[in-house]
Design an enzyme around this catalytic site. Structure first.
Site, short mmCIF file in Angstrom:
data_model
loop_
_atom_site.label_atom_id
_atom_site.label_comp_id
_atom_site.label_asym_id
_atom_site.label_seq_id
_atom_site.Cartn_x
_atom_site.Cartn_y
_atom_site.Cartn_z
N GLY A 72 9.82 8.99 21.04
CA GLY A 72 11.08 8.90 21.78
C GLY A 72 12.11 8.04 21.06
N SER B 68 -4.01 -0.85 0.24
CA SER B 68 -5.39 -0.73 0.75
C SER B 68 -6.23 -1.85 0.15
CB SER B 68 -5.98 0.61 0.30
OG SER B 68 -7.36 0.65 0.54
N ARG C 157 -0.24 11.40 11.73
CA ARG C 157 -1.61 10.99 12.11
C ARG C 157 -1.82 9.51 11.85
NH1 ARG C 157 -5.71 15.69 9.88
NH2 ARG C 157 -4.81 17.36 11.16
N ASN D 112 3.87 5.18 3.90
CA ASN D 112 2.50 5.16 4.43
C ASN D 112 1.66 6.38 4.03
OD1 ASN D 112 0.36 4.63 6.69
ND2 ASN D 112 1.22 6.66 7.16
N TYR E 272 -7.92 6.77 -6.17
CA TYR E 272 -7.23 6.22 -4.99
C TYR E 272 -6.98 4.73 -5.17
CZ TYR E 272 -6.83 4.56 -0.13
OH TYR E 272 -6.42 3.95 1.03
N THR F 78 1.64 -9.32 -0.32
CA THR F 78 0.69 -8.30 0.17
C THR F 78 -0.18 -8.96 1.23
OG1 THR F 78 0.67 -7.17 -1.95
CG2 THR F 78 -1.18 -6.73 -0.49
N GLY G 182 4.02 10.02 6.37
CA GLY G 182 2.64 10.23 6.86
C GLY G 182 2.56 9.94 8.34
N VAL H 260 5.79 14.47 0.23
CA VAL H 260 6.31 13.27 -0.45
C VAL H 260 5.88 13.18 -1.91
CG1 VAL H 260 6.54 11.90 1.67
CG2 VAL H 260 4.42 11.76 0.34
N1 LIG Z 1 -7.70 4.57 7.27
C1 LIG Z 1 -8.04 3.54 6.51
O1 LIG Z 1 -9.13 2.97 6.64
C2 LIG Z 1 -7.10 3.03 5.46
C3 LIG Z 1 -7.48 1.90 4.76
C4 LIG Z 1 -6.63 1.40 3.81
C5 LIG Z 1 -5.43 2.02 3.54
N2 LIG Z 1 -5.08 3.14 4.24
C6 LIG Z 1 -3.82 3.78 3.91
O2 LIG Z 1 -3.05 3.95 5.07
C7 LIG Z 1 -2.23 5.12 4.93
C8 LIG Z 1 -2.45 6.01 6.13
O3 LIG Z 1 -3.82 6.33 6.21
P1 LIG Z 1 -4.45 7.02 7.50
O4 LIG Z 1 -5.80 6.49 7.61
O5 LIG Z 1 -3.53 6.94 8.64
O6 LIG Z 1 -4.54 8.53 6.95
P2 LIG Z 1 -4.52 9.92 7.74
O7 LIG Z 1 -5.22 10.88 6.85
O8 LIG Z 1 -5.02 9.74 9.13
O9 LIG Z 1 -2.96 10.26 7.80
C9 LIG Z 1 -2.22 10.42 6.60
C10 LIG Z 1 -0.99 11.20 6.91
O10 LIG Z 1 -0.29 11.43 5.67
C11 LIG Z 1 0.14 12.79 5.64
N3 LIG Z 1 0.29 13.27 4.28
C12 LIG Z 1 -0.69 13.50 3.37
N4 LIG Z 1 -0.18 13.99 2.25
C13 LIG Z 1 1.17 14.10 2.44
C14 LIG Z 1 2.24 14.56 1.64
N5 LIG Z 1 2.04 15.04 0.41
N6 LIG Z 1 3.49 14.53 2.15
C15 LIG Z 1 3.71 14.06 3.40
N7 LIG Z 1 2.74 13.63 4.21
C16 LIG Z 1 1.47 13.64 3.73
C17 LIG Z 1 -0.96 13.54 6.38
O11 LIG Z 1 -0.52 14.82 6.81
C18 LIG Z 1 -1.30 12.59 7.51
O12 LIG Z 1 -0.50 12.82 8.64
C19 LIG Z 1 -2.64 5.76 3.61
O13 LIG Z 1 -1.73 5.40 2.61
C20 LIG Z 1 -3.99 5.17 3.33
O14 LIG Z 1 -4.30 5.13 1.98
C21 LIG Z 1 -5.89 3.66 5.21
#
Ligand SMILES: NC(=O)c1ccc[n+]([C@@H]2O[C@H](COP(=O)([O-])OP(=O)(O)OC[C@H]3O[C@@H](n4cnc5c(N)ncnc54)[C@H](O)[C@@H]3O)[C@@H](O)[C@H]2O)c1
Length: 252
Positions: free
Chosen positions: A57, A145, A22, A93, A159, A242, A19, A67
């Site tokens: 880099g 999370s 982004r 991630n 989720y 955790t 992931g 994934v």
């Molecule tokens: N943003 C939050 O507030 C938050 C809170 C708690 C947990 N999280 C967790 O953190 C992690 C990242 O979240 P984020 O906010 O950066 O999300 P995001 O949506 O900004 O980025 C997620 C990334 O995962 C990639 N992705 C999605 N499905 C995929 C797949 N099948 N194969 C490969 N790549 C895939 C997307 O293309 C994206 O680049 C996640 O596991 C999310 O559950 C986020």
């Protein structure tokens, strides 16, 4: 103990971050690379992950992988082990968080969310542990999370179930692989300023911030710094844990 300038350095280590295109994954990729790791940046969005690898880099390389597909996971781990010669760090991630009222969610929704969020982490760990075991150890960091700690407040029951599963996979796998020198920990972010949260209505985000003692969303870099510590040699007596990084929102 190393001198302060070399603490948490990841030189000569190879990492996989999923992931990575982004949000948190992009920040983690750049932070690990800055600390000296060569990073395999994995995402389903090729153009975006390629750009992050270039920005990171230090020999970072982009891999396009879904994934949720076990076959693609196994091929990825083989490619990274071949390209980098080793795998020392795995950051699971990638995740999705569709907002679905429980009564409207379908079996297809369940299968998709469970595959991307939980199945992926389980089989990534399995494939990577096989490599790490031969090398004599490694570090695995699984992104959970707050939803996986206390349940969801925002139509994300599937989720939250996957995130709770990740915490328990991590504890269980941590016990099984400790003797191989592999440490497995989870990070449970609170509400972070990424695309994943931007699909929440603004009044909901404000209501959450009002309840957070630090009164703001978290920044991706604040998760990335913690992950860098967990990936380092200095994190040597910690497994199956955790870590809640949420501005004090939830204190367990
Ligand atoms: N943003 C939050 O507030 C938050 C809170 C708690 C947990 N999280 C967790 O953190 C992690 C990242 O979240 P984020 O906010 O950066 O999300 P995001 O949506 O900004 O980025 C997620 C990334 O995962 C990639 N992705 C999605 N499905 C995929 C797949 N099948 N194969 C490969 N790549 C895939 C997307 O293309 C994206 O680049 C996640 O596991 C999310 O559950 C986020």
């Amino acid at each position: 103990m190393k001198n302060m300038n070399t603490l948490f350095r990841l030189d000569n280590k190879a990492a996989i971050v999923t992931g990575a295109a982004r949000g948190l994954g992009a920040a983690i990729t750049k932070t690990l690379a800055r600390q000296g790791a060569r990073v395999a940046a994995v995402d389903i969005r090729f153009d975006e992950v390629e750009k992050i690898a270039v920005e990171a880099g230090n020999g970072a390389k982009a891999y396009t992988v879904d994934v949720s597909d076990g076959k693609q996971i196994r091929a990825l781990v083989e490619s990274v082990a071949r390209d980098f010669g080793r795998i020392d760090i795995l950051v699971n991630n990638a995740g999705i968080c569709p907002r679905l009222p429980f009564l409207e969610s379908t079996e297809t929704d369940w299968e998709k969310i469970v595959s991307v969020n939980a199945k992926s982490q389980y089989f990534m760990m399995q494939a990577v542990c096989t490599v790490m075991k031969k090398q004599g150890g490694g570090r695995i960091i699984n992104i959970a999370s707050t939803g996986g700690r206390i349940g969801s407040f925002a139509n994300a029951s599937i989720y939250s179930g996957t995130k709770g599963a990740i915490v328990m996979f991590s504890k269980s796998v941590a016990r099984e692989v400790a003797a191989d020198g592999i440490l497995v920990n989870c990070v449970a972010p609170g509400v972070m300023d990424t695309d994943l949260m931007r699909n929440l209505p603004p009044d909901r985000v404000k209501a959450i911030c009002d309840q957070i003692p630090l009164k703001r969303l978290g920044r991706p870099e604040e998760i990335a710094a913690f992950v860098a510590f967990l990936a380092s040699d200095e994190c040597s007596y910690c497994t199956g844990a955790t870590f809640d990084i949420n501005g004090g929102w939830v204190m367990l």
